[in-house]
Design a protein around this motif. Sequence first.
Motif, PDB file in Angstrom:
ATOM      1  N   PRO A   1      14.279  -4.872  40.068  1.00 52.89           N
ATOM      2  CA  PRO A   1      15.448  -4.272  39.388  1.00 52.89           C
ATOM      3  C   PRO A   1      15.981  -3.056  40.151  1.00 52.89           C
ATOM      4  O   PRO A   1      15.837  -1.912  39.712  1.00 52.89           O
ATOM      5  CB  PRO A   1      14.883  -3.887  38.021  1.00 52.89           C
ATOM      6  N   PHE A   2      16.621  -3.305  41.284  1.00 56.69           N
ATOM      7  CA  PHE A   2      17.087  -2.210  42.129  1.00 56.69           C
ATOM      8  C   PHE A   2      18.073  -1.295  41.401  1.00 56.69           C
ATOM      9  O   PHE A   2      18.047  -0.074  41.557  1.00 56.69           O
ATOM     10  CB  PHE A   2      17.738  -2.764  43.403  1.00 56.69           C
ATOM     11  N   GLU A   3      18.964  -1.882  40.595  1.00 55.09           N
ATOM     12  CA  GLU A   3      19.969  -1.079  39.903  1.00 55.09           C
ATOM     13  C   GLU A   3      19.313  -0.112  38.920  1.00 55.09           C
ATOM     14  O   GLU A   3      19.657   1.072  38.863  1.00 55.09           O
ATOM     15  CB  GLU A   3      20.956  -1.996  39.178  1.00 55.09           C
ATOM     16  N   GLN A   4      18.355  -0.619  38.165  1.00 58.66           N
ATOM     17  CA  GLN A   4      17.655   0.237  37.216  1.00 58.66           C
ATOM     18  C   GLN A   4      16.837   1.294  37.947  1.00 58.66           C
ATOM     19  O   GLN A   4      16.782   2.460  37.533  1.00 58.66           O
ATOM     20  CB  GLN A   4      16.748  -0.605  36.325  1.00 58.66           C
ATOM     21  N   TRP A   5      16.213   0.898  39.041  1.00 55.99           N
ATOM     22  CA  TRP A   5      15.416   1.831  39.841  1.00 55.99           C
ATOM     23  C   TRP A   5      16.301   2.975  40.359  1.00 55.99           C
ATOM     24  O   TRP A   5      15.903   4.142  40.348  1.00 55.99           O
ATOM     25  CB  TRP A   5      14.766   1.081  40.995  1.00 55.99           C
ATOM     26  N   GLN A   6      17.507   2.647  40.806  1.00 58.47           N
ATOM     27  CA  GLN A   6      18.420   3.646  41.323  1.00 58.47           C
ATOM     28  C   GLN A   6      18.840   4.625  40.222  1.00 58.47           C
ATOM     29  O   GLN A   6      18.939   5.832  40.451  1.00 58.47           O
ATOM     30  CB  GLN A   6      19.665   2.970  41.922  1.00 58.47           C
ATOM     31  N   LYS A   7      19.085   4.100  38.999  1.00 62.51           N
ATOM     32  CA  LYS A   7      19.455   4.969  37.886  1.00 62.51           C
ATOM     33  C   LYS A   7      18.326   5.943  37.559  1.00 62.51           C
ATOM     34  O   LYS A   7      18.566   7.135  37.323  1.00 62.51           O
ATOM     35  CB  LYS A   7      19.793   4.128  36.652  1.00 62.51           C
TER      36      LYS A   7
ATOM     37  N   ARG B   1      15.992   6.938  39.579  1.00 65.09           N
ATOM     38  CA  ARG B   1      15.876   7.867  40.704  1.00 65.09           C
ATOM     39  C   ARG B   1      16.921   8.980  40.600  1.00 65.09           C
ATOM     40  O   ARG B   1      16.606  10.155  40.796  1.00 65.09           O
ATOM     41  CB  ARG B   1      16.036   7.099  42.012  1.00 65.09           C
ATOM     42  N   ASN B   2      18.166   8.592  40.284  1.00 71.07           N
ATOM     43  CA  ASN B   2      19.229   9.585  40.149  1.00 71.07           C
ATOM     44  C   ASN B   2      18.954  10.542  38.995  1.00 71.07           C
ATOM     45  O   ASN B   2      19.215  11.746  39.087  1.00 71.07           O
ATOM     46  CB  ASN B   2      20.577   8.891  39.941  1.00 71.07           C
TER      47      ASN B   2
END
Length: 338
Positions: free
Chosen positions: A148-154, A156-157
Amino acid sequence: MSRLEKGVALPLLKVENSASTPIYRQIEDQIRTAVLAGTLKPNMQLPSSRALARELKVSRPTIIQAYEYLTFEGFLESRHGAGTFVPKMLPDHLPEPTVQYPDARSSKVSAPKPLSDVGAQFAKLTSHSYRTQYSAFLPNVPAYDLFPFEQWQKLRNRCIKQSKPNMLGYEDSAGSLALRTSITQYLAVHRGDVCDPDQILIVPGATFALHLAVTLLSNPGDKVWLEDPGPDGVRLTLKALNRTISNLDVEPDGMDVGTGIRDHNDARLAITMPSRHHPLGVTLSLAKRLSMLRWAQQNGAWIIEDDYDSEFRYNGRPPCLDAQYRFHQQRYLHRYFQ
């Protein structure tokens, strides 16, 4: 003052585009060697970064990076409004140049200082090559297409936005306290293991963890139980640390603990993957787990458990994951060892 004509490159510099060494490092090494060898004299001006980049057919930022690092080292100095120069005052005794140029392709590097015995052993280790092409069923490679790259990025941000000054400085040597606290909470809820954050140590990876544990818990020459077959990295690390490996076959129910107790009872360590052995995938039976625990207690030995994959399963719960089962098992072990 000795001066090179502006816009004319240093004829001694050669750039090898196909070499593994980055271009800026090639330039650094050659200028440094020229200063050490006396080819570039004190107070001599070097070409501008723009002129040198044009002559060597490289980008200007590459030249700037090389000049800046050599200036930091003291081999060059930047004079405002004048350019880049070899310093007026160089130490009376400079080290001998170790890289011979002008031809980067035929450069020679002097033999390095001898390593320690342990260092020499680690230097022999075969480095693991990282795959660039991924496909199904590769060992130690997750399903990147399902991550889940999108969730991971959120997440992280969000973490960065909530950052505190200490996140940019040195943390506790054992690792972030917040992370260690979260791990203890997870272990208590999902594994039935109640522990304190001070008992958790965050390390860069499994190899470092193994190196640290073996070094702290055993001495060179000590025997170590090791499953055969088993991970090559573990075996190579033990050899590099000069431990005596006691190979134990892997049976349908896990490591042959009985042979270890019979033939290698004086071992200091046992390294095992009880939940899911790599590469055979078998699980160490409860009877063998109890036998290994009793052996370790009676002999003052240590058990290093590599629980790398126990919670990834196709069906059912991982062994000992149920907290109630773990409670009864721990209560039984307490009575067993009293």
